[in-house]
Write a protein that holds these residues in place. Structure first.
Motif, PDB file in Angstrom:
ATOM      1  N   LYS A 154       0.813  -1.212   0.000  1.00 54.07           N
ATOM      2  CA  LYS A 154       0.000   0.000   0.000  1.00 54.07           C
ATOM      3  C   LYS A 154       0.847   1.264   0.000  1.00 54.07           C
ATOM      4  CE  LYS A 154      -2.553   2.165   3.753  1.00 54.07           C
ATOM      5  NZ  LYS A 154      -3.702   2.936   3.293  1.00 54.07           N
ATOM      6  N   LYS A 204       3.080  -1.220  -6.239  1.00 57.98           N
ATOM      7  CA  LYS A 204       2.189  -2.301  -6.646  1.00 57.98           C
ATOM      8  C   LYS A 204       2.872  -3.089  -7.747  1.00 57.98           C
ATOM      9  CE  LYS A 204      -1.865  -0.476  -4.912  1.00 57.98           C
ATOM     10  NZ  LYS A 204      -1.135   0.668  -4.328  1.00 57.98           N
ATOM     11  N   PRO A 206      -3.009  -6.890   5.144  1.00 52.84           N
ATOM     12  CA  PRO A 206      -3.750  -6.322   4.017  1.00 52.84           C
ATOM     13  C   PRO A 206      -2.960  -5.247   3.277  1.00 52.84           C
ATOM     14  CG  PRO A 206      -4.850  -5.890   6.131  1.00 52.84           C
ATOM     15  CD  PRO A 206      -3.772  -6.861   6.398  1.00 52.84           C
ATOM     16  N   GLU A 207      -2.133  -4.503   4.005  1.00 49.96           N
ATOM     17  CA  GLU A 207      -1.353  -3.448   3.355  1.00 49.96           C
ATOM     18  C   GLU A 207      -0.313  -4.047   2.413  1.00 49.96           C
ATOM     19  OE1 GLU A 207      -1.670  -3.663   6.694  1.00 49.96           O
ATOM     20  OE2 GLU A 207      -3.037  -2.003   7.127  1.00 49.96           O
ATOM     21  N   GLU A 221      -2.298  -5.655  -0.786  1.00 51.79           N
ATOM     22  CA  GLU A 221      -2.753  -4.644  -1.739  1.00 51.79           C
ATOM     23  C   GLU A 221      -1.734  -4.455  -2.865  1.00 51.79           C
ATOM     24  OE1 GLU A 221      -4.429  -1.176   0.228  1.00 51.79           O
ATOM     25  OE2 GLU A 221      -3.939   0.052  -1.508  1.00 51.79           O
TER      26      GLU A 221
END
Ligand SMILES: Cc1cc2nc3c(=O)[nH]c(=O)nc-3n(C[C@H](O)[C@H](O)[C@H](O)COP(=O)(O)OP(=O)(O)OC[C@H]3O[C@@H](n4cnc5c(N)ncnc54)[C@H](O)[C@@H]3O)c2cc1C
Ligand code: SF4
Ligand code: SF4
Lengths: 321, 433, 255
Positions: free
Chosen positions: A254, A258, A273-274, A277
């Motif tokens: 995040k 990416k 989750p970070e 992503e």
């Protein structure tokens, strides 16, 4: 032959790419069923020797300076001219950076239909059905092929690479380049190699990513070796970057970069989750973690519950040995 | 920019000086020509002060009270006084990384004798920077784009916003399904709907509401981010768009009050939605539960042998004045030993997530010795606490991450108050340890 | 002088995609649309080029969703000079790449730009990519997978990304068509307030067009690939696991 299958041979600097053999293998399979001829279309400059490694019924060789790096305009025009003469039923083109600029151009110029992103080609109910990927593979489209000529651009890696062995063709036939090559509007073409110094993980095809499971900076060397053996670049979760073990440009997630590589090998990353992503769209995710409940496994295609050091060392041994 | 230094005019004596009818002529009658009061250029201060909301930037008289209380200064080099001084000496705030470092925590405003208000100044300056086409940090851009596209900064599909409900273990009514009036509309917000650790707290809270027999429902997929942090990050247009949509959605349903998980939503509903026509009676969940304490207390049957400390969220405490409810709830849990951190209540430290900081994490870290969240978990550990209790959805993920990066994750857990309460209720609302 | 950018909205794959009962299209009711991310890069690259050269950027799109205005207003807010929408009765039709190209050719000829930029690919193109298709129909030179451009006396220099970091540098005489993979910089952010202001002040030019015969292949059936929600776990000794992994990578052409 009216039912010929033409394959565009992709090569660069004298090297035939793997996908070309995949397509020649596919062409062979179709031709064997249909009793057709496989024509390898070798366009380039100074590539006659390459023809000897193309296992097709016939190689059509067109040489011209403008075809040197298979630049878009020259290749598309030459291939279209060649197809006009050959009149095959099927033209197979790799759906790669090079093939992409040829397949759609040729299909539009000849007014043939085109099936792109083809990942499977099967005989069903007496017809050939091409299966194309849509939405990055989230949907598949089955397209039955009739008797009208069609261009199919196939995904690299979708068809077996070892269906045919490199070897000499039945015959080699040389054709003159089309007159259009004299009036091209592509003025110059050259290749540039990447600078080794700056690694851009967002462009990498393969990534080995390490997390806190790696424990210490000294252990990074093992990961580095593994990455090298795999032809991958090394990336990391944020805590490692924060610790200064790797530069910010290697941070996935995040608040990092990416990435969408073909392979993402996650070693000792929990999968916050970070972090997810930044990497969940990778084509193939393999995760090694000693905790079977680590969330990284929810996005992984393959999971290994084990000590990352054991797995990394075993992999290295095989890759280097 | 060149500092403009004016020449000091000469000094002279008037031959006769009469002030209000009294002759004061004489050698004591020293007069000065107009003097330089600006040793440096005022333009860059004016540039901010002329923006609607930026006015108070120019009121600073450099007393310096704000600097020691600024949480960013503790780990870096910051505070309104310093920004003012930098503008004086030619550094344009609009082009400086400083523009993005303030978390709008409002601790400076608390002590400033001149009402210099960064909570107004920062969004105004940031909005101006965005509108004038300056590039903004990539993490923030991504969060803003996601919010505009999906209605949440995480980039998750709207439909998944209510997906957590099926794991709640108790009924969580959703308004578009039940179609009846409720007493409490629970505004869950984004992180509690999508982030795994936020969901843990939502599930715990759902169980508490259920146990209390509260008549509540959520909006589910119809809810969009309340938008307060996006507004503070400078995206007023996005905030207004979200607010208009949310107000429209809320107008479809009948409810008496709103209860929010997120203090940022509380702030938006209390202070900014009314300006756009949305008037609601809004409660933070800790305030509501503290009111319900007489009924909640008997349910807290399990003793929790934890030594806990509490972090006041800026947008609950300083911005909205609620300091007691969370403490009353924590102290109602049997077995708990409660300790305060040095910086607490009105002078609480900031987790770094406010004012858009949630989406500027790596950017900010690049300008600070350590993250604000890291500074805070170390302070928590210093109290000897084993549990850091929070009640703002940004904080669980921030502090858990900070505990890892400072290596104290073996000593300190982070829990939402709702999680602790659910655990004390004996409901398996406790999060995965 | 003019640079045309072609913008297309595509189904958002963040949402779960499902199929319509007939099985030849997506369940469009459940689909939400976003600008094709590569088109966003094409727009950025066009704006960067225009900032250097003084060209006008004209954003053009076919309104297959009924929601294209939003995209065009955003393009205007980012700095495009004009926005043109091709509208028609596209309800329930899947406009393939070839058909789209045929609809676009007349307007491109009319605008006579020196450059047409579009995204290198779109997730819904079944029949190939737009840039080479347009190039064939316009009879202009082209290049796709472009990651950098530069205008230089009567020509455009483009960097086309091959593989393993290798790039091909091309110089194309103008006019030309480029399929953009990535702009030189992240597509810029435009605040919602600016878009809303543009929506009040600017207009989108609308042209009515008729659907053309598309020459795209007939899809017999769409299907969703088999679910692989959970990771497949490899077990055994580290040596066994390493063997399996290497086998897996080989099968996918990754080694
Ligand atoms: C606002 C914000 C932004 C963030 N941005 C990012 C970001 O961009 N990128 C990012 O990565 N993180 C980011 N984070 C941090 C994120 O929340 C996590 O803290 C971080 O990703 C955890 O990194 P990790 O998985 O390496 O460490 P951990 O969560 O500690 O995981 C280590 C894992 O290694 C496993 N392990 C340990 N030893 C071994 C062994 N010998 N063999 C195999 N497995 C082993 C453990 O089981 C564990 O699962 C962000 C956090 C916040 C709050
Ligand atoms: S406290 Fe207020 S007046 Fe004093 S230096 Fe800070 S901003 Fe200026
Ligand atoms: S609002 Fe908080 S972070 Fe911003 S300057 Fe004031 S004290 Fe510092």
């Amino acid at each position: 032959m009216a039912h010929g299958i033409a394959v565009l041979v992709e090569h660069l600097e004298g090297q035939v790419t793997d996908v070309t053999y995949e397509l020649l293998g596919l062409a062979r399979r179709i031709a064997d069923t249909d009793g057709a001829e496989v024509v390898a279309c070798l366009l380039g400059h100074g590539v006659r020797h390459v023809a000897e490694r193309l296992p097709a019924d016939r190689v059509v060789l067109v040489e011209d300076h403008a075809l040197h790096y298979l630049a878009p305009e020259a290749t598309a025009r030459t291939f279209a001219a060649l197809l006009r003469g050959e009149r095959p039923w099927l033209a197979l083109v790799p759906n790669t950076a090079i093939g992409m600029d040829v397949a759609a151009w040729v299909a539009a110029a000849l007014d043939w239909s085109l099936v792109a992103y083809c990942q499977a080609f099967d005989r069903r109910d007496g017809r050939w059905v091409a299966t194309a990927q849509l939405f990055g593979g989230k949907v598949l489209a089955d397209v039955p092929l009739g008797s009208d000529p069609v261009v199919v651009s196939a995904l690299a890696g979708a068809f077996a690479a070892d269906a045919v062995e490199p070897g000499p063709p039945g015959t080699i036939e040389t054709q003159e380049p089309p007159a259009e090559l004299a009036t091209l509007r592509t003025c110059s073409v050259r290749l540039e190699r990447p600078e080794v110094a700056d690694i851009d993980i967002t462009r990498a095809e393969k990534i080995v990513a390490v997390g806190r499971g790696i424990e210490s900076k000294d252990n990074l060397e093992l990961a580095e070796q593994l990455a090298e053996a795999l032809g991958a670049v090394l990336a990391a979760s944020r805590p490692l970057v924060d610790a200064g073990w790797l530069p910010r440009s290697r941070q996935v997630g995040k608040s990092g970069l990416k990435v969408k590589p073909k392979l993402y090998l996650a070693l000792g990353i929990s999968g916050a989750p970070e972090h997810l992503e930044g990497m969940k769209d990778a084509e193939l995710i393999v995760a090694v973690n000693k905790d079977p409940k680590a969330p990284i496994f929810t996005v992984a295609d393959y999971g290994v519950v084990a000590d990352l050091f054991d797995v990394a060392e075993a992999l290295l041994e095989r890759l280097e040995g | 920019m060149e500092p403009k230094l004016e020449k000091v005019a000469e000094v002279w004596e008037k031959e006769t000086a009469v002030v209000e009818g009294v002759d004061i002529s004489g050698p004591w009658n020293r007069m000065f020509g107009q003097r330089v009061i600006w040793d440096y250029t005022p333009e860059l201060i004016e540039k901010i002060a002329q923006l609607p909301g930026g006015e108070s930037f120019a009121w600073c008289y450099q007393c310096g009270k704000c600097v020691p209380v600024c949480p960013v200064d503790v780990v870096g080099d910051y505070g309104p006084r310093k920004l003012y001084r930098r503008a004086q000496s030619g550094i344009d705030l609009l082009d400086s990384p400083d523009l993005w470092l303030c978390t709008t925590c409002a601790n400076c405003l608390r002590v400033c004798p001149k009402q210099v208000d960064m909570v107004q100044i920062m969004p105004a300056a940031r909005e101006h920077a965005m509108l004038s086409g300056r590039t903004i940090p990539a993490e923030l851009q991504q969060a803003l784009e996601y919010t505009a596209k999906y209605g949440n900064p995480l980039g998750q599909p709207a439909r998944k916003r209510e997906a957590w409900v099926k794991d709640a273990g108790v009924p969580v009514p959703i308004l578009h399904q039940i179609q009846r009036p409720v007493e409490w509309l629970w505004w869950v917000e984004c992180y509690p709907s999508y982030h795994p650790r936020g969901i843990d707290a939502s599930i715990a809270l759902a169980r508490i509401f259920h146990a209390l027999g509260l008549d509540f429902a959520i909006l589910g997929r119809e809810e969009k981010c309340a938008g307060d942090s996006q507004r503070l990050a400078g995206e007023r247009g996005l905030f207004e768009m979200l607010a208009e949509e949310n107000i429209r959605t809320l107008s479809k349903y009948e409810f008496a009050h709103i209860v929010v998980t997120d203090p940022h939503a509380l702030n938006a509903f209390r202070k900014h939605y009314p300006k756009l026509g949305g008037h609601y009676d809004v409660w933070h969940y800790t305030t509501l539960l503290a009111r319900e304490l007489p009924r909640l207390q008997p349910l807290l049957t399990r003793s929790l042998p934890y030594r806990v400390t509490f972090h006041d969220p800026c947008y609950l405490g300083r911005h909205n004045g609620e300091y007691d409810a969370p403490r009353r709830l924590i102290q109602a849990i049997p077995g708990i030993e409660f300790v305060e951190m040095l910086r607490c209540r009105e002078n609480s430290y900031c987790c770094g997530g406010g004012g858009g900081g949630m989406w500027l994490d790596s950017f900010a870290a690049g300008h600070q010795r350590r993250r604000l969240s890291e500074e805070r978990v170390l302070e928590a550990v210093a109290t000897g606490a084993d549990t850091l209790v929070v009640c703002c959805p940004y904080e669980v993920s921030r502090f858990e991450d900070a505990a890892k990066s400072t290596g104290v994750d073996d000593r300190l857990r982070v829990r939402d108050i709702a999680e602790l309460l659910a655990e004390a209720m004996g409901s398996s609302g406790e999060a995965a340890a | 002088m003019t640079i045309v950018v072609v913008l297309e909205q595509v189904p958002d794959v963040v949402e779960e995609l499902s199929l319509a009962p007939l099985g030849t299209d997506l369940a469009r009711d459940a689909v939400s649309y976003v600008l094709n991310e590569y088109d966003d890069h094409a727009l950025e690259e066009a704006l960067l080029l225009a900032e250097g050269s003084g060209d006008d950027v004209v954003a053009v799109g076919i309104d297959t969703t009924g929601e294209l205005d939003q995209v065009l207003y955003t393009a205007l807010a980012k700095g495009a000079k004009r926005a043109i929408k091709l509208a028609g009765d596209f309800e329930g039709t899947w406009v393939g790449t070839r058909a789209a190209a045929r609809l676009l050719v007349p307007i491109i000829r009319e605008l006579s730009p020196r450059l047409v930029l579009t995204g290198v690919q779109a997730p819904d193109d079944l029949d190939g990519q737009l840039a080479p298709t347009l190039a064939a129909l316009l009879d202009w030179p082209h290049a796709s997978v472009v990651i950098g451009t530069e205008l230089a006396d009567g020509a455009v220099r483009a960097r086309k990304e091959l593989w393993g970091g290798l790039t091909m540098h091309l110089e194309l005489a103008l006019p030309a068509v480029l399929g953009i993979q990535a702009a030189r910089q992240t597509p810029r952010y435009v605040p919602v307030g600016r878009v809303r202001q543009v929506m009040r002040e600017a207009t989108i030019e609308t042209r009515e067009v008729e659907m053309v015969a598309d020459g795209s292949p007939r899809v017999e059936r769409l299907r969703l690939p088999e679910e692989t929600a959970q990771a497949e776990f490899l077990s055994g000794s580290p040596a066994d696991i390493a063997d399996r992994l290497i086998e897996l990578l080989r099968a996918r052409g990754l080694l």
